[in-house]
Design a protein around this motif. Structure first.
Motif, PDB file in Angstrom:
ATOM      1  N   HIS A  10       1.331  -1.212  -0.153  1.00 42.35           N
ATOM      2  CA  HIS A  10      -0.326   0.319  -0.027  1.00 42.35           C
ATOM      3  C   HIS A  10       1.080   1.249  -0.293  1.00 42.35           C
ATOM      4  N   CYS A  11       0.954   1.712  -0.859  1.00 40.55           N
ATOM      5  CA  CYS A  11       2.232   2.559  -1.133  1.00 40.55           C
ATOM      6  C   CYS A  11       1.472   3.889  -0.406  1.00 40.55           C
ATOM      7  N   CYS A  60       3.056  -0.552  -6.600  1.00 39.56           N
ATOM      8  CA  CYS A  60       1.399  -0.392  -5.503  1.00 39.56           C
ATOM      9  C   CYS A  60       0.410  -1.241  -5.879  1.00 39.56           C
ATOM     10  N   ALA A  82      -2.997   2.586  -3.363  1.00 35.20           N
ATOM     11  CA  ALA A  82      -1.983   3.841  -3.010  1.00 35.20           C
ATOM     12  C   ALA A  82      -3.294   4.693  -2.291  1.00 35.20           C
ATOM     13  N   LEU A  87       6.657   1.163  -7.253  1.00 35.95           N
ATOM     14  CA  LEU A  87       6.939   2.711  -6.831  1.00 35.95           C
ATOM     15  C   LEU A  87       8.032   3.372  -7.181  1.00 35.95           C
TER      16      LEU A  87
END
Length: 255
Positions: A143-144, A167, A170, A180
């Motif tokens: 999870h960015c 990602c 996000a 990413l």
């Protein structure tokens, strides 16, 4: 031509040398294979259906291979006694959580760490803060967000796998599915989104409290107005002073 006796001696010498190079380590976790190779203790626990990291690892372990198991969690102090650990392979497991102190005790010795092909979405930024190791984080459902961006600043990411840190989700959906490093190279700063989100949340909270105060004030005023109206009607219903005086005069005349 080498005499037969010399040939046998030479053959046994080679066998003995091989055995010494791969001498077994007797304090080995159940189901694992532990050997000495070039003065390094190798503990091989790959594909053993392990659900957690063995607690009885040899303290002189140099290479620990735990790939392709069913490990879901790397707890605090999991390797704290392994002060000679140089390589750690945790790839192809089901790891979802890595605790802050997971690598305490091996910060200075560890050179290679493989966490690829797991189920990691988030990690605390302090996890890798003191590690010198080259780290692989590829093929995880990341999870960015700001924390992951800060994590990358704290570690030596394996350059061969840098484009495989993708990602999965996000803070803004438009970045999902992108590597990413490419997102960050384009000038995106997830920490700015974090601050904006925090500001919005604070504004919404303050607005909510303000609305509650206003609602209470309105309720208080209306409630008091209703009480005042009832008191006024009660006062109006009472006989006036002049009426009381006339009634008193009438009674006096009669008497």
């Amino acid at each position: 031509m080498v005499p037969w006796g010399w040939g046998c001696t030479l053959g046994w010498g080679l066998i003995l040398g091989t055995l010494l190079a791969w001498a077994p380590v007797w304090s080995c976790p159940s189901g694992c294979l532990c050997v000495e190779k070039n003065s390094l203790t190798v503990v091989q626990c790959m594909s053993r259906n392990l659900e957690k990291i063995p607690s009885d690892l040899p303290t002189d372990t140099s290479i620990l291979l735990l790939a392709s198991n069913r490990i879901t969690h790397v707890p605090n102090h999991a390797f704290k006694e392994l002060h000679h650990l140089q390589q750690l392979d945790l790839s192809n497991n089901h790891i979802e959580r890595v605790d802050v102190g997971a690598f305490q005790g091996v910060y200075d010795s560890l050179l290679l760490l493989d966490l690829s092909n797991n189920n990691i979405q988030r990690v605390p930024k302090e996890v890798f803060a003191r590690l010198r190791a080259k780290v692989s984080l590829s093929n995880n459902p990341w999870h960015c967000e700001c924390t992951l961006q800060e994590v990358l600043r704290e570690l030596r990411l394996d350059p061969e796998t840098v484009n495989e840190v993708v990602c999965h989700t996000a803070v803004q959906d438009e970045y999902a599915g992108r590597p990413l490093i490419q997102v960050l190279d384009s000038g995106i700063n997830f920490c700015n989104f974090h601050h904006k989100t925090t500001d919005v949340a604070m504004f919404v909270t303050m607005f909510g409290w303000f609305a509650m105060v206003i609602a209470y004030v309105i309720y208080y005023i209306r409630h008091n107005q209703e009480d005042a109206r009832r008191h006024l009607e009660y006062l109006k219903s009472l006989p006036s002073t002049s009426q009381i005086s006339r009634d008193f005069d009438t009674i006096s005349t009669v008497l």
